[in-house]
Design a protein around this motif. Structure first.
Motif, PDB file in Angstrom:
ATOM      1  N   ALA A   1       0.826  -1.210   0.000  1.00 32.34           N
ATOM      2  CA  ALA A   1       0.000   0.000   0.000  1.00 32.34           C
ATOM      3  C   ALA A   1       0.862   1.263   0.000  1.00 32.34           C
ATOM      4  CB  ALA A   1      -0.934  -0.002   1.200  1.00 32.34           C
ATOM      5  N   ALA A   2       1.966   1.242   0.735  1.00 34.77           N
ATOM      6  CA  ALA A   2       2.849   2.409   0.770  1.00 34.77           C
ATOM      7  C   ALA A   2       3.416   2.713  -0.612  1.00 34.77           C
ATOM      8  CB  ALA A   2       3.975   2.190   1.773  1.00 34.77           C
ATOM      9  N   MET A   3       3.838   1.675  -1.317  1.00 32.68           N
ATOM     10  CA  MET A   3       4.367   1.898  -2.662  1.00 32.68           C
ATOM     11  C   MET A   3       3.296   2.428  -3.607  1.00 32.68           C
ATOM     12  SD  MET A   3       6.988  -1.132  -3.454  1.00 32.68           S
ATOM     13  CE  MET A   3       7.978  -1.828  -2.175  1.00 32.68           C
ATOM     14  N   LEU A   4       2.097   1.865  -3.522  1.00 28.43           N
ATOM     15  CA  LEU A   4       1.014   2.331  -4.387  1.00 28.43           C
ATOM     16  C   LEU A   4       0.609   3.766  -4.052  1.00 28.43           C
ATOM     17  CD1 LEU A   4      -1.194  -0.878  -4.522  1.00 28.43           C
ATOM     18  CD2 LEU A   4       0.252   0.053  -6.334  1.00 28.43           C
ATOM     19  N   LEU A   5       0.577   4.088  -2.768  1.00 31.07           N
ATOM     20  CA  LEU A   5       0.216   5.454  -2.372  1.00 31.07           C
ATOM     21  C   LEU A   5       1.287   6.462  -2.801  1.00 31.07           C
ATOM     22  CD1 LEU A   5      -1.277   4.751   1.155  1.00 31.07           C
ATOM     23  CD2 LEU A   5      -2.515   5.579  -0.855  1.00 31.07           C
ATOM     24  N   MET A   6       2.555   6.068  -2.728  1.00 29.64           N
ATOM     25  CA  MET A   6       3.618   6.970  -3.194  1.00 29.64           C
ATOM     26  C   MET A   6       3.535   7.200  -4.690  1.00 29.64           C
ATOM     27  SD  MET A   6       7.085   6.319  -1.002  1.00 29.64           S
ATOM     28  CE  MET A   6       7.177   4.570  -1.258  1.00 29.64           C
ATOM     29  N   LEU A   7       3.253   6.153  -5.447  1.00 25.89           N
ATOM     30  CA  LEU A   7       3.087   6.311  -6.892  1.00 25.89           C
ATOM     31  C   LEU A   7       1.899   7.212  -7.205  1.00 25.89           C
ATOM     32  CD1 LEU A   7       3.792   2.710  -8.195  1.00 25.89           C
ATOM     33  CD2 LEU A   7       5.104   4.760  -8.694  1.00 25.89           C
ATOM     34  N   ALA A   8       0.804   7.010  -6.503  1.00 26.21           N
ATOM     35  CA  ALA A   8      -0.383   7.838  -6.723  1.00 26.21           C
ATOM     36  C   ALA A   8      -0.090   9.295  -6.375  1.00 26.21           C
ATOM     37  CB  ALA A   8      -1.544   7.314  -5.886  1.00 26.21           C
ATOM     38  N   ALA A   9       0.649   9.526  -5.305  1.00 27.95           N
ATOM     39  CA  ALA A   9       0.994  10.898  -4.918  1.00 27.95           C
ATOM     40  C   ALA A   9       1.904  11.546  -5.956  1.00 27.95           C
ATOM     41  CB  ALA A   9       1.671  10.901  -3.555  1.00 27.95           C
ATOM     42  N   ALA A  10       2.817  10.774  -6.505  1.00 27.15           N
ATOM     43  CA  ALA A  10       3.723  11.329  -7.517  1.00 27.15           C
ATOM     44  C   ALA A  10       2.978  11.686  -8.795  1.00 27.15           C
ATOM     45  CB  ALA A  10       4.835  10.327  -7.822  1.00 27.15           C
ATOM     46  N   TRP A  11       2.016  10.867  -9.184  1.00 27.59           N
ATOM     47  CA  TRP A  11       1.276  11.123 -10.414  1.00 27.59           C
ATOM     48  C   TRP A  11       0.205  12.188 -10.242  1.00 27.59           C
ATOM     49  CZ3 TRP A  11       0.964   5.228 -11.251  1.00 27.59           C
ATOM     50  CH2 TRP A  11       2.057   4.811 -11.998  1.00 27.59           C
ATOM     51  N   ALA A  12      -0.510  12.153  -9.130  1.00 31.15           N
ATOM     52  CA  ALA A  12      -1.650  13.055  -8.948  1.00 31.15           C
ATOM     53  C   ALA A  12      -1.253  14.399  -8.365  1.00 31.15           C
ATOM     54  CB  ALA A  12      -2.692  12.383  -8.064  1.00 31.15           C
ATOM     55  N   GLY A  13      -0.135  14.464  -7.704  1.00 28.44           N
ATOM     56  CA  GLY A  13       0.312  15.735  -7.153  1.00 28.44           C
ATOM     57  C   GLY A  13      -0.356  16.055  -5.825  1.00 28.44           C
ATOM     58  N   GLU A  14      -0.272  17.319  -5.458  1.00 30.73           N
ATOM     59  CA  GLU A  14      -0.723  17.750  -4.145  1.00 30.73           C
ATOM     60  C   GLU A  14      -2.245  17.720  -3.986  1.00 30.73           C
ATOM     61  OE1 GLU A  14       0.094  21.577  -1.379  1.00 30.73           O
ATOM     62  OE2 GLU A  14       1.748  20.831  -2.612  1.00 30.73           O
ATOM     63  N   ARG A  15      -2.951  17.788  -5.075  1.00 35.84           N
ATOM     64  CA  ARG A  15      -4.418  17.814  -4.973  1.00 35.84           C
ATOM     65  C   ARG A  15      -4.988  16.503  -4.442  1.00 35.84           C
ATOM     66  NH1 ARG A  15      -3.650  16.850 -10.595  1.00 35.84           N
ATOM     67  NH2 ARG A  15      -4.736  14.944 -11.216  1.00 35.84           N
ATOM     68  N   SER A  16      -4.194  15.439  -4.482  1.00 36.11           N
ATOM     69  CA  SER A  16      -4.667  14.136  -4.009  1.00 36.11           C
ATOM     70  C   SER A  16      -4.318  13.875  -2.551  1.00 36.11           C
ATOM     71  CB  SER A  16      -4.071  13.029  -4.871  1.00 36.11           C
ATOM     72  OG  SER A  16      -2.665  12.983  -4.683  1.00 36.11           O
ATOM     73  N   ALA A  17      -3.678  14.820  -1.881  1.00 36.67           N
ATOM     74  CA  ALA A  17      -3.201  14.587  -0.512  1.00 36.67           C
ATOM     75  C   ALA A  17      -4.300  14.184   0.469  1.00 36.67           C
ATOM     76  CB  ALA A  17      -2.450  15.807  -0.005  1.00 36.67           C
ATOM     77  N   PRO A  18      -5.446  14.857   0.500  1.00 40.48           N
ATOM     78  CA  PRO A  18      -6.473  14.441   1.478  1.00 40.48           C
ATOM     79  C   PRO A  18      -6.962  12.997   1.252  1.00 40.48           C
ATOM     80  CG  PRO A  18      -6.968  16.627   0.653  1.00 40.48           C
ATOM     81  CD  PRO A  18      -5.845  16.093  -0.180  1.00 40.48           C
ATOM     82  N   LEU A  19      -7.201  12.638   0.021  1.00 41.97           N
ATOM     83  CA  LEU A  19      -7.660  11.281  -0.280  1.00 41.97           C
ATOM     84  C   LEU A  19      -6.596  10.252   0.075  1.00 41.97           C
ATOM     85  CD1 LEU A  19      -9.622   9.235  -1.522  1.00 41.97           C
ATOM     86  CD2 LEU A  19      -8.530   9.704  -3.722  1.00 41.97           C
ATOM     87  N   LEU A  20      -5.361  10.522  -0.289  1.00 39.22           N
ATOM     88  CA  LEU A  20      -4.286   9.569  -0.018  1.00 39.22           C
ATOM     89  C   LEU A  20      -4.022   9.437   1.477  1.00 39.22           C
ATOM     90  CD1 LEU A  20      -1.823  10.376  -2.920  1.00 39.22           C
ATOM     91  CD2 LEU A  20      -3.482   8.520  -2.756  1.00 39.22           C
ATOM     92  N   THR A  21      -4.227  10.506   2.218  1.00 40.68           N
ATOM     93  CA  THR A  21      -4.069  10.441   3.671  1.00 40.68           C
ATOM     94  C   THR A  21      -5.084   9.480   4.277  1.00 40.68           C
ATOM     95  OG1 THR A  21      -3.227  12.699   3.761  1.00 40.68           O
ATOM     96  CG2 THR A  21      -4.129  11.784   5.803  1.00 40.68           C
ATOM     97  N   TRP A  22      -6.335   9.594   3.846  1.00 37.52           N
ATOM     98  CA  TRP A  22      -7.367   8.706   4.374  1.00 37.52           C
ATOM     99  C   TRP A  22      -7.175   7.267   3.892  1.00 37.52           C
ATOM    100  CZ3 TRP A  22      -9.580   9.675   8.603  1.00 37.52           C
ATOM    101  CH2 TRP A  22      -9.836  10.984   8.980  1.00 37.52           C
ATOM    102  N   LEU A  23      -6.657   7.090   2.695  1.00 38.95           N
ATOM    103  CA  LEU A  23      -6.353   5.739   2.231  1.00 38.95           C
ATOM    104  C   LEU A  23      -5.228   5.119   3.066  1.00 38.95           C
ATOM    105  CD1 LEU A  23      -6.601   6.082  -1.650  1.00 38.95           C
ATOM    106  CD2 LEU A  23      -8.134   4.824  -0.127  1.00 38.95           C
ATOM    107  N   ALA A  24      -4.254   5.928   3.460  1.00 39.68           N
ATOM    108  CA  ALA A  24      -3.168   5.432   4.308  1.00 39.68           C
ATOM    109  C   ALA A  24      -3.702   5.026   5.683  1.00 39.68           C
ATOM    110  CB  ALA A  24      -2.087   6.493   4.447  1.00 39.68           C
ATOM    111  N   VAL A  25      -4.604   5.823   6.236  1.00 35.29           N
ATOM    112  CA  VAL A  25      -5.200   5.484   7.528  1.00 35.29           C
ATOM    113  C   VAL A  25      -6.013   4.191   7.414  1.00 35.29           C
ATOM    114  CG1 VAL A  25      -6.887   6.245   9.242  1.00 35.29           C
ATOM    115  CG2 VAL A  25      -5.206   7.861   8.350  1.00 35.29           C
ATOM    116  N   ALA A  26      -6.761   4.050   6.327  1.00 32.52           N
ATOM    117  CA  ALA A  26      -7.532   2.821   6.106  1.00 32.52           C
ATOM    118  C   ALA A  26      -6.615   1.614   5.959  1.00 32.52           C
ATOM    119  CB  ALA A  26      -8.408   2.977   4.870  1.00 32.52           C
TER     120      ALA A  26
END
Length: 65
Positions: A17-42
């Motif tokens: 999950a950490a690798m997938l979330l890092m890839l998603a953050a790199a591709w989507a940029g800062e606008r995805s931070a709130p969603l990715l934060t909640w996905l990390a908590v989940a």
């Protein structure tokens, strides 16, 4: 053998999950931070549900290594 891998399943969940979330953050940029934060908590919640000893007694794996 499968029992050995069940004991390390939470680590595998967090690692993948950490690798997938890092890839998603790199591709989507800062606008995805709130969603990715909640996905990390989940992800942490899901990994915690698979912790050995939470529902059973746990044990040793890989021949006691």
């Amino acid at each position: 053998m499968a029992n050995d891998f069940l004991l390390i399943l939470p680590e595998e969940i967090i690692g993948v999950a950490a690798m997938l979330l890092m890839l998603a953050a790199a591709w989507a940029g800062e606008r995805s931070a709130p969603l990715l934060t909640w996905l990390a908590v989940a992800t942490l919640g899901v990994a915690a549900a698979f912790m050995p000893g939470l529902l059973d007694v746990g044990g040793s794996a890989f021949g006691g290594l």
